[in-house]
Scaffold this active site. Sequence first.
Site, PDB file in Angstrom:
ATOM      1  N   ASP A 106       0.814  -1.212   0.010  1.00 22.64           N
ATOM      2  CA  ASP A 106       0.017   0.007  -0.107  1.00 22.64           C
ATOM      3  C   ASP A 106       0.864   1.050  -0.022  1.00 22.64           C
ATOM      4  O   ASP A 106       2.027   1.097   0.437  1.00 22.64           O
ATOM      5  CB  ASP A 106      -0.867   0.031   1.430  1.00 22.64           C
ATOM      6  N   ILE A 107       0.385   2.514  -0.449  1.00 22.09           N
ATOM      7  CA  ILE A 107       0.921   3.577  -0.395  1.00 22.09           C
ATOM      8  C   ILE A 107       1.449   3.905   0.822  1.00 22.09           C
ATOM      9  O   ILE A 107       2.711   4.498   0.821  1.00 22.09           O
ATOM     10  CB  ILE A 107      -0.083   4.631  -1.022  1.00 22.09           C
TER      11      ILE A 107
END
Length: 231
Positions: A106-107
């Site tokens: 995920d970012i």
Amino acid sequence: MTNSHKRIDAHLSSLGYCTRSEAKKFLRIFELCVKEKRVFDPSIKAYHDDITVNEEPLDPENITILLNKPSGFICSHNDAGSLIYALIPSRWNRRNPKISTIGRLDIDTTGAILLSDNGALNHKLSSPKSDILKVYEATLAVALKGDEAQIFESGELMLNGETKPLLPAKLEVISPTHVRLEICEGKYHQVKRMFGAVGNRVLSLHRVSFDGFTVDDLKEGTYKIIDYTKK
């Protein structure tokens, strides 16, 4: 390891140094040697391992790297924003076959991620059946209740939207809000969903290792080439 025999311009274009049409200009600007003899003709055939550019060996024909991903970077080739591929040399982004991440983070998740131009390896390691061990450290919103390790290790935890329970996972408590978790699956947002299922929330998540490859020696945003064939 491969050691292909083909035209100089084919080597250069497949490794991202330049396009085939740019090869003549490249050979004028850079000192490309075959067995220590400089060449200017891009049509000459040579073995990969015999070629140097400015006295440096060519990049590997097949490449797999371990990168310590910082927060804020996206594991995508096309999305808007800061892309993980900006962290590797620009010529590697012009390679053919293309370098891609093996799975995603995920970012806002940091830590170990592999990138490779080996499509078969990517498919193998990204498969839900791969059983690759991944180790995470998580900071939690609230203190643990005390039964989370037993629940995760039971092999009976069912996440919303899933049809089968998770495989057993090992939870190590570092502090009431800081844990280490070992899993061998890669379901969507799995770690965050696991803690959500026991009434908690992950504030920050760091992947310490992927299949035994750790980023302990890598600063955030840096990488190293690894040889996955030795595993």
